[in-house]
Every structure is written in structure tokens, then in C-alpha cells.
Design a protein around this motif. Structure first.
Motif, PDB file in Angstrom:
ATOM      1  N   PHE A 141       0.603   5.547  56.470  1.00 34.94           N
ATOM      2  CA  PHE A 141       1.424   5.622  55.266  1.00 34.94           C
ATOM      3  C   PHE A 141       0.788   4.933  54.063  1.00 34.94           C
ATOM      4  CE2 PHE A 141       4.390   5.943  58.844  1.00 34.94           C
ATOM      5  CZ  PHE A 141       4.967   7.165  58.549  1.00 34.94           C
ATOM      6  N   ALA A 142      -0.520   4.861  54.026  1.00 37.20           N
ATOM      7  CA  ALA A 142      -1.210   4.223  52.897  1.00 37.20           C
ATOM      8  C   ALA A 142      -0.790   4.875  51.583  1.00 37.20           C
ATOM      9  CB  ALA A 142      -2.718   4.334  53.085  1.00 37.20           C
ATOM     10  N   ASP A 143      -0.561   4.056  50.574  1.00 38.71           N
ATOM     11  CA  ASP A 143      -0.176   4.487  49.227  1.00 38.71           C
ATOM     12  C   ASP A 143       1.195   5.145  49.147  1.00 38.71           C
ATOM     13  OD1 ASP A 143      -2.501   3.501  48.067  1.00 38.71           O
ATOM     14  OD2 ASP A 143      -3.603   5.340  48.510  1.00 38.71           O
ATOM     15  N   GLU A 144       2.046   4.936  50.141  1.00 44.14           N
ATOM     16  CA  GLU A 144       3.409   5.462  50.095  1.00 44.14           C
ATOM     17  C   GLU A 144       4.389   4.294  50.052  1.00 44.14           C
ATOM     18  OE1 GLU A 144       4.355   8.447  52.975  1.00 44.14           O
ATOM     19  OE2 GLU A 144       2.386   9.353  52.817  1.00 44.14           O
ATOM     20  N   VAL A 145       5.531   4.529  49.422  1.00 41.80           N
ATOM     21  CA  VAL A 145       6.586   3.532  49.373  1.00 41.80           C
ATOM     22  C   VAL A 145       7.613   3.920  50.422  1.00 41.80           C
ATOM     23  CG1 VAL A 145       8.414   2.517  47.964  1.00 41.80           C
ATOM     24  CG2 VAL A 145       6.220   3.113  46.924  1.00 41.80           C
ATOM     25  N   ILE A 146       7.920   2.981  51.314  1.00 38.41           N
ATOM     26  CA  ILE A 146       8.848   3.259  52.399  1.00 38.41           C
ATOM     27  C   ILE A 146       9.994   2.263  52.326  1.00 38.41           C
ATOM     28  CG2 ILE A 146       9.134   3.365  54.898  1.00 38.41           C
ATOM     29  CD1 ILE A 146       6.114   3.938  55.059  1.00 38.41           C
ATOM     30  N   ARG A 147      11.210   2.771  52.388  1.00 43.30           N
ATOM     31  CA  ARG A 147      12.397   1.917  52.417  1.00 43.30           C
ATOM     32  C   ARG A 147      12.871   1.839  53.862  1.00 43.30           C
ATOM     33  NH1 ARG A 147      17.639   2.916  52.954  1.00 43.30           N
ATOM     34  NH2 ARG A 147      19.072   1.383  52.158  1.00 43.30           N
ATOM     35  N   ILE A 148      13.066   0.629  54.356  1.00 37.96           N
ATOM     36  CA  ILE A 148      13.559   0.434  55.707  1.00 37.96           C
ATOM     37  C   ILE A 148      15.024   0.028  55.600  1.00 37.96           C
ATOM     38  CG2 ILE A 148      13.316  -0.876  57.839  1.00 37.96           C
ATOM     39  CD1 ILE A 148      10.337  -1.218  57.101  1.00 37.96           C
ATOM     40  N   PRO A 149      15.930   0.902  56.037  1.00 35.88           N
ATOM     41  CA  PRO A 149      17.357   0.608  55.880  1.00 35.88           C
ATOM     42  C   PRO A 149      17.826  -0.476  56.842  1.00 35.88           C
ATOM     43  CG  PRO A 149      17.074   2.613  57.130  1.00 35.88           C
ATOM     44  CD  PRO A 149      15.697   2.188  56.687  1.00 35.88           C
ATOM     45  N   LYS A 150      18.868  -1.168  56.445  1.00 36.31           N
ATOM     46  CA  LYS A 150      19.444  -2.203  57.295  1.00 36.31           C
ATOM     47  C   LYS A 150      20.123  -1.564  58.507  1.00 36.31           C
ATOM     48  CE  LYS A 150      22.563  -6.132  57.084  1.00 36.31           C
ATOM     49  NZ  LYS A 150      23.448  -6.916  56.227  1.00 36.31           N
ATOM     50  N   ASN A 151      20.824  -0.458  58.288  1.00 36.96           N
ATOM     51  CA  ASN A 151      21.506   0.259  59.357  1.00 36.96           C
ATOM     52  C   ASN A 151      20.992   1.694  59.398  1.00 36.96           C
ATOM     53  OD1 ASN A 151      23.321  -1.918  59.902  1.00 36.96           O
ATOM     54  ND2 ASN A 151      24.420  -1.342  58.058  1.00 36.96           N
ATOM     55  N   LEU A 152      20.896   2.243  60.594  1.00 33.56           N
ATOM     56  CA  LEU A 152      20.485   3.637  60.711  1.00 33.56           C
ATOM     57  C   LEU A 152      21.601   4.547  60.222  1.00 33.56           C
ATOM     58  CD1 LEU A 152      18.738   3.769  64.190  1.00 33.56           C
ATOM     59  CD2 LEU A 152      17.687   3.989  61.960  1.00 33.56           C
ATOM     60  N   PRO A 153      21.258   5.622  59.511  1.00 33.70           N
ATOM     61  CA  PRO A 153      22.275   6.566  59.051  1.00 33.70           C
ATOM     62  C   PRO A 153      22.941   7.261  60.240  1.00 33.70           C
ATOM     63  CG  PRO A 153      20.168   6.945  57.965  1.00 33.70           C
ATOM     64  CD  PRO A 153      19.925   5.955  59.037  1.00 33.70           C
ATOM     65  N   LYS A 154      24.184   7.666  60.036  1.00 35.66           N
ATOM     66  CA  LYS A 154      24.933   8.353  61.086  1.00 35.66           C
ATOM     67  C   LYS A 154      24.190   9.584  61.584  1.00 35.66           C
ATOM     68  CE  LYS A 154      29.587   6.952  59.681  1.00 35.66           C
ATOM     69  NZ  LYS A 154      29.223   5.910  58.748  1.00 35.66           N
ATOM     70  N   GLY A 155      23.487  10.271  60.689  1.00 36.12           N
ATOM     71  CA  GLY A 155      22.760  11.480  61.063  1.00 36.12           C
ATOM     72  C   GLY A 155      21.663  11.243  62.084  1.00 36.12           C
ATOM     73  N   LEU A 156      21.229  10.013  62.220  1.00 40.28           N
ATOM     74  CA  LEU A 156      20.216   9.664  63.218  1.00 40.28           C
ATOM     75  C   LEU A 156      20.818   8.978  64.437  1.00 40.28           C
ATOM     76  CD1 LEU A 156      17.358   8.295  60.935  1.00 40.28           C
ATOM     77  CD2 LEU A 156      17.464  10.490  62.080  1.00 40.28           C
ATOM     78  N   ILE A 157      21.721   8.028  64.209  1.00 41.79           N
ATOM     79  CA  ILE A 157      22.208   7.192  65.306  1.00 41.79           C
ATOM     80  C   ILE A 157      23.179   7.932  66.215  1.00 41.79           C
ATOM     81  CG2 ILE A 157      24.112   6.100  64.040  1.00 41.79           C
ATOM     82  CD1 ILE A 157      21.817   4.215  66.405  1.00 41.79           C
ATOM     83  N   ILE A 158      24.065   8.746  65.662  1.00 36.44           N
ATOM     84  CA  ILE A 158      25.068   9.410  66.501  1.00 36.44           C
ATOM     85  C   ILE A 158      24.440  10.373  67.497  1.00 36.44           C
ATOM     86  CG2 ILE A 158      27.061  10.962  66.494  1.00 36.44           C
ATOM     87  CD1 ILE A 158      27.992   9.481  63.945  1.00 36.44           C
ATOM     88  N   PRO A 159      23.498  11.247  67.097  1.00 36.69           N
ATOM     89  CA  PRO A 159      22.868  12.104  68.112  1.00 36.69           C
ATOM     90  C   PRO A 159      22.165  11.311  69.217  1.00 36.69           C
ATOM     91  CG  PRO A 159      22.439  12.978  65.937  1.00 36.69           C
ATOM     92  CD  PRO A 159      23.080  11.628  65.747  1.00 36.69           C
ATOM     93  N   MET A 160      21.538  10.184  68.874  1.00 31.12           N
ATOM     94  CA  MET A 160      20.876   9.365  69.892  1.00 31.12           C
ATOM     95  C   MET A 160      21.898   8.771  70.852  1.00 31.12           C
ATOM     96  SD  MET A 160      17.701   7.505  67.911  1.00 31.12           S
ATOM     97  CE  MET A 160      18.678   6.608  66.723  1.00 31.12           C
ATOM     98  N   ILE A 161      23.018   8.299  70.308  1.00 32.22           N
ATOM     99  CA  ILE A 161      24.068   7.719  71.153  1.00 32.22           C
ATOM    100  C   ILE A 161      24.673   8.792  72.050  1.00 32.22           C
ATOM    101  CG2 ILE A 161      26.415   6.771  71.085  1.00 32.22           C
ATOM    102  CD1 ILE A 161      25.476   5.069  68.697  1.00 32.22           C
ATOM    103  N   LYS A 162      24.951   9.970  71.496  1.00 31.63           N
ATOM    104  CA  LYS A 162      25.539  11.043  72.291  1.00 31.63           C
ATOM    105  C   LYS A 162      24.607  11.467  73.426  1.00 31.63           C
ATOM    106  CE  LYS A 162      28.493  13.951  70.469  1.00 31.63           C
ATOM    107  NZ  LYS A 162      29.705  13.418  71.060  1.00 31.63           N
TER     108      LYS A 162
END
Length: 101
Positions: free
Chosen positions: A24-45
Motif C-alpha cells: 500500500f505504498a503511497d496510499e492513505v488507509i483509514r483503520i476504523p475502530k469498529n468493523l462495519p456491519k457489512g463485513l462483521i455480520i456475514p462473518m458472524i453468520k
């Protein structure tokens, strides 16, 4: 070297930090405090089929009641539907990555 980069190396180790830096050289990446529902719910299910609420809660740093609540959500096509009927996109591109200018 920035304090943030030093913390990243402490958390994930030098080899993994170098892989991130290279990929990811030369890219700006934001690391969220909490995972969005769109990612966490499918993993939990997916995990709920093979584990119990407490194990899954510990894995994702959630409470068991949150895991139970997320289990009630429905996955239809590319959408998540809450128990109240609200529709959320299950899109994975929730984390926009912007190139430095």
C-alpha cells in the motif's frame, strides 16, 4: 519514522508491517475502530454454524448479546436486512483507499 508506524510494527510484527508498506505504498488507509456491519455480520453468520455465542463474541471483541442480535439479520443477495427491515449494502468496498496527491 512515525510513532504510528512503530506501533503498527509492535502490533503485527516487522515482516507484516513491511508487507503492508510494500503493498500500500503511497496510499492513505483509514483503520476504523469498529468493523462495519457489512463485513462483521456475514462473518458472524458464517461462524455461528460452528461455534457458540461466547466464542464468537470473544473472537470479534463483541458481547454475546450483540452476536445473538446479529444472528437475526438476513443476508439476501448483496444486502443485509436488519430485524426491523432496514436494508444495508453488503459491499466490501466500504473502506475507500485514496491515493496521496
Amino acid at each position: 519514522m512515525s510513532d504510528t508506524w512503530l506501533r503498527i510494527m509492535e502490533v503485527i510484527g516487522f515482516d507484516h508491517a513491511e508487507k503492508l508498506r510494500y503493498e500500500f505504498a503511497d496510499e492513505v488507509i483509514r483503520i476504523p475502530k469498529n468493523l462495519p456491519k457489512g463485513l462483521i455480520i456475514p462473518m458472524i453468520k458464517k461462524d455461528i454454524r460452528h461455534g457458540n455465542y461466547e466464542e464468537i463474541a470473544k473472537k470479534y471483541n463483541l458481547s454475546a448479546s450483540t452476536v445473538r442480535r446479529y444472528e437475526k439479520w438476513k443476508l439476501i443477495d448483496d444486502n443485509l436486512i436488519s430485524p426491523s427491515g432496514r436494508i444495508y449494502s453488503k459491499a466490501v468496498d466500504i473502506f475507500p483507499i485514496r491515493k496521496k496527491q
